[in-house]
Write an enzyme that holds these catalytic residues in place. Structure first.
Site, PDB file in Angstrom:
ATOM      1  N   CYS A  27       0.865  -1.187   0.000  1.00  0.00           N
ATOM      2  CA  CYS A  27       0.000   0.000   0.000  1.00  0.00           C
ATOM      3  C   CYS A  27       0.896   1.229   0.000  1.00  0.00           C
ATOM      4  O   CYS A  27       1.739   1.372   0.888  1.00  0.00           O
ATOM      5  CB  CYS A  27      -0.943   0.025   1.195  1.00  0.00           C
ATOM      6  N   CYS A  52      -0.337   3.959  -7.458  1.00  0.00           N
ATOM      7  CA  CYS A  52      -1.227   3.243  -6.552  1.00  0.00           C
ATOM      8  C   CYS A  52      -1.028   1.754  -6.779  1.00  0.00           C
ATOM      9  O   CYS A  52      -0.942   1.305  -7.927  1.00  0.00           O
ATOM     10  CB  CYS A  52      -2.683   3.623  -6.845  1.00  0.00           C
TER      11      CYS A  52
END
Length: 263
Positions: free
Chosen positions: A81, A199
């Site tokens: 993440c 991302c």
């Protein structure tokens, strides 16, 4: 005896469906041209919405996940993440890496420990990028934090576009080939690289090489950078077919230098 089988560990948001797809896809493609083989292992942190409150709560679960992956004696361990780390302030990936490394060692695992956030910065440094443009799925305030984080590391973000998708599952459902059209809206004049997906959840791997061939400058993603640094930490040649410049073999680390900090 030379090690040829490696265990890849990832600490993954519970709603992430992409890093456990794209990292294996790249390393399976590498298996077609190199002898090393990989297995894939994950531990999950609860997270549904990409908002600061959930990201902070998720980060607190990382140490448990590191201990669980240590039990599997993985060879490399990475967070999966990016924004959860970058939203916590400049340079935070270094603190996270130290904490996770300590937990791994406490649990008798000497895995190389890294973060996807750190891997992104290091990947851009490896190709010598000083000016970039990027695409992100986040809401604008989180995108701005990502831009600030990257710029704090000495890399100028010339332009950024965000799609303002808060639901993490929705991000993962996005067609990666749509990025080939989205990138046309970016100002790429004078940039050294394009970050096609800032991302770990926004799929991009199928579009990386296509976009790079079209625009003629290096194109990376967070997943590409993470794969690259995994291979670096394992001491393996950073080559993956059709994954863009960073995994083309054109950007080797100096001999004996396993981390960008040693450059």
């Amino acid at each position: 005896m030379t090690q040829t089988h490696f265990r890849i560990g990832q600490i993954v948001p519970s709603s992430n469906t992409t890093m456990e797809t794209e990292i294996p896809a790249m390393l399976r493609a590498r298996e077609a041209i190199r002898p090393e083989r990989f297995t894939f292992h994950s531990s999950r942190m609860r997270m549904h919405k990409v908002v600061r409150e959930e990201l902070e709560a998720m980060n607190r679960q990382g140490l448990r996940c590191a201990a669980e992956l240590a039990d599997a004696r993985v060879d490399v361990m990475s967070t999966a993440c990016l924004v959860a780390i970058m939203a916590m302030g400049p340079g935070y990936h270094r603190e996270v890496e130290r904490e996770l490394q300590a937990i791994a060692l406490e649990n008798h695992c000497d895995a190389h420990v890294m973060t996807s956030a750190g891997a992104l910065i290091e990947g851009l440094q490896i190709i010598g990028a000083r000016r970039i443009a990027l695409l992100a799925p986040y809401m604008r305030p989180l995108t701005d934090l990502v831009v600030q984080y990257i710029e704090h590391e000495g890399i100028e973000v010339v332009d950024s576009r965000c799609f303002e998708i808060a639901d993490n599952l929705e991000v993962g459902r996005r067609d990666p080939m749509q990025l080939a059209d989205d990138v046309r809206e970016l100002n790429t004049s004078g940039v050294d690289a394009v970050l096609l997906s800032a991302c770990v959840q926004m799929p991009s791997f199928p579009a990386i090489q296509l976009v790079e061939d079209r625009i003629g400058i290096p194109v990376v993603s967070t997943a590409v950078c993470t794969t690259r640094r995994m291979l670096d930490h394992l001491g393996l040649e950073p080559v993956v077919p059709n994954a863009g410049a960073l995994l083309s073999g054109r950007y080797p680390l100096p001999a004996g230098k396993g981390t960008v900090a040693a450059l």
